[in-house]
Design a protein around this motif. Sequence first.
Motif, PDB file in Angstrom:
ATOM      1  N   GLY A 131     -14.860   8.066 -25.949  1.00  8.76           N
ATOM      2  CA  GLY A 131     -16.002   8.236 -27.261  1.00  8.76           C
ATOM      3  C   GLY A 131     -15.212   8.052 -28.535  1.00  8.76           C
ATOM      4  O   GLY A 131     -15.987   7.416 -29.675  1.00  8.76           O
ATOM      5  N   ILE A 132     -13.922   8.295 -28.706  1.00 10.61           N
ATOM      6  CA  ILE A 132     -13.482   8.009 -29.796  1.00 10.61           C
ATOM      7  C   ILE A 132     -13.170   6.554 -30.473  1.00 10.61           C
ATOM      8  O   ILE A 132     -13.815   6.047 -31.292  1.00 10.61           O
ATOM      9  N   PRO A 133     -12.310   5.807 -29.397  1.00 10.51           N
ATOM     10  CA  PRO A 133     -12.601   4.192 -29.824  1.00 10.51           C
ATOM     11  C   PRO A 133     -13.719   3.593 -29.694  1.00 10.51           C
ATOM     12  O   PRO A 133     -13.975   2.606 -30.605  1.00 10.51           O
ATOM     13  N   LEU A 134     -14.514   3.924 -28.635  1.00 13.43           N
ATOM     14  CA  LEU A 134     -15.809   3.200 -28.599  1.00 13.43           C
ATOM     15  C   LEU A 134     -16.721   3.676 -29.806  1.00 13.43           C
ATOM     16  O   LEU A 134     -17.534   2.855 -30.186  1.00 13.43           O
ATOM     17  N   GLY A 135     -16.414   4.881 -30.233  1.00 20.77           N
ATOM     18  CA  GLY A 135     -17.299   5.303 -31.583  1.00 20.77           C
ATOM     19  C   GLY A 135     -16.976   4.623 -32.823  1.00 20.77           C
ATOM     20  O   GLY A 135     -17.954   4.258 -33.605  1.00 20.77           O
ATOM     21  N   PHE A 136     -15.586   4.190 -32.961  1.00 21.07           N
ATOM     22  CA  PHE A 136     -15.254   3.607 -33.985  1.00 21.07           C
ATOM     23  C   PHE A 136     -15.669   2.108 -34.109  1.00 21.07           C
ATOM     24  O   PHE A 136     -16.121   1.539 -34.847  1.00 21.07           O
ATOM     25  N   LEU A 137     -15.655   1.566 -32.875  1.00 25.14           N
ATOM     26  CA  LEU A 137     -16.121   0.084 -32.632  1.00 25.14           C
ATOM     27  C   LEU A 137     -17.607   0.103 -32.775  1.00 25.14           C
ATOM     28  O   LEU A 137     -18.352  -0.821 -33.472  1.00 25.14           O
ATOM     29  N   ALA A 138     -18.599   1.148 -32.315  1.00 21.28           N
ATOM     30  CA  ALA A 138     -19.858   0.942 -32.628  1.00 21.28           C
ATOM     31  C   ALA A 138     -20.420   1.201 -34.028  1.00 21.28           C
ATOM     32  O   ALA A 138     -21.254   0.662 -34.687  1.00 21.28           O
ATOM     33  N   SER A 139     -19.299   2.144 -34.735  1.00 23.31           N
ATOM     34  CA  SER A 139     -19.794   2.383 -36.113  1.00 23.31           C
ATOM     35  C   SER A 139     -19.390   0.991 -36.870  1.00 23.31           C
ATOM     36  O   SER A 139     -20.380   0.630 -37.809  1.00 23.31           O
ATOM     37  N   GLY A 140     -18.540   0.238 -36.717  1.00 24.99           N
ATOM     38  CA  GLY A 140     -18.331  -1.026 -37.251  1.00 24.99           C
ATOM     39  C   GLY A 140     -19.046  -1.894 -36.961  1.00 24.99           C
ATOM     40  O   GLY A 140     -19.421  -2.688 -37.645  1.00 24.99           O
ATOM     41  N   ALA A 141     -19.543  -2.120 -35.783  1.00 23.69           N
ATOM     42  CA  ALA A 141     -20.663  -3.035 -35.319  1.00 23.69           C
ATOM     43  C   ALA A 141     -21.913  -2.713 -35.997  1.00 23.69           C
ATOM     44  O   ALA A 141     -22.565  -3.605 -36.494  1.00 23.69           O
ATOM     45  N   ALA A 142     -22.243  -1.565 -36.111  1.00 19.82           N
ATOM     46  CA  ALA A 142     -23.401  -0.880 -36.848  1.00 19.82           C
ATOM     47  C   ALA A 142     -23.288  -1.337 -38.296  1.00 19.82           C
ATOM     48  O   ALA A 142     -24.309  -1.879 -38.984  1.00 19.82           O
TER      49      ALA A 142
END
Length: 443
Positions: free
Chosen positions: A58-69
């Motif tokens: 969830g750490i790297p995917l969360g960062f990616l999701a935050s950037g995408a959002a």
Amino acid sequence: MTQVTTYLQDFGWLSLDVLWFPLLIWSLCALLVHLALRWIEHGDVLYHYHLRVALVAGIPLGFLASGAAGAISNFLSTSSSSGQLSLLVIQNPIMVTPEVQHAAQTIPWSDPYLWIGLVTALLLAGGLIQLGRMAWNYYRISTYARQLNLVSLAESELINVQDLRLNSEQIMLAISPKTDIPFTFGWRKPVIVIPAFLQQKPEKMRMAIRHELMHIKRGDFLVNGFITAMKSLFWFHPLIHLFDHEIQEYREISCDSEVLTDTTISRKAYASLLFELAPKNSLETANLVSMAVHQSSLKKRINTMMNVTETNRPVVKSVLISLGLLVGISGFIACSDLQSDGLTNDDIQEVQQNMRNAPSSPVQPLYVIREDVNLDGSYENKEIAGKEEIEAISRIKEEYIRSIEVLKGQEATDLYGNQGKNGVVILSLIDKQKALSDLKIRR
């Protein structure tokens, strides 16, 4: 030195939004899930293994999701023609000449963003060093593996893997006197290394190979590499180390349970093998998938495998639940993104840098400040900024800038006459007085 200080201050502020805030949200979510997992500790060990892996992922995917959002939000904002939260994109931005700094500036040690930037840079540097050590260990192990006498598992005829749906010709086997623990290395063409002393114990050797085959079937080598990379990069986070320890523990316990679904394997003999391997060491256990047993978890492994009753493991259900958890945490981090509506940090920082560097010359654009007095999106207050205000607003936090509008050419002169001949930059601020009182001190 002043330029380095400025970079650290900007990096400190940026890291709060890009790194520390998402990491804080992840930590809170991970802690709550971990407490829930402790509450259902007697559940199937496969759930514990997969859910903890999902937490770390969830750490790297969360960062990616935050950037995408943030990117989607900026796209929707800039492509919309209505609403007060918009950034007008221009094809030919106003160019300004940097101002020459004449006076020496002291380092603002009291600025918290300077310290945040400095600490963040040091922590990330430590993470890169840890990743380098991880890569070096993999290189050592791969060099060691190339020195082994490898044969395909199919040629060894030690075990039948048809029931595991594995291609035994792609799996290599080696006997080594340099290791005391069976371990697996590699992904496409995995290598199972068995300690030489097990050659005199054929039954235990077959059980050890069976255990390593379960790791290969489940792709544990890749999972272990990912977890090790996360632990290296976020070496300063205690939850990562906790999850790494628990993942290793539940990985081996769940693997034991799957091995023992084979009714031809004696649980007593398998337990005896674990006791025999407990005091021994492997080459580099952090980078390997091995049967290494911590003395503290040996009793738990024995008790768990003695109580295994199911012949079919809930693999699909466990994976689906873990994916749901992963998506949920990533989505929560994305929804908590701190970026300003309609503006990226880069947009704001670019304009503020231009303001800091703008010389007192005829080519300087006209800066207009308007304030949201009622905090409802209406701008009743509008004023042309003087030199002191330009310098001050060039340093305020991005969170107080709601929108930036750039006017050029005829549009600028129609509204501001001759004053707008070099372009107009309109900055919409949220609570100007509070923004200036919360100003970062850079002297």
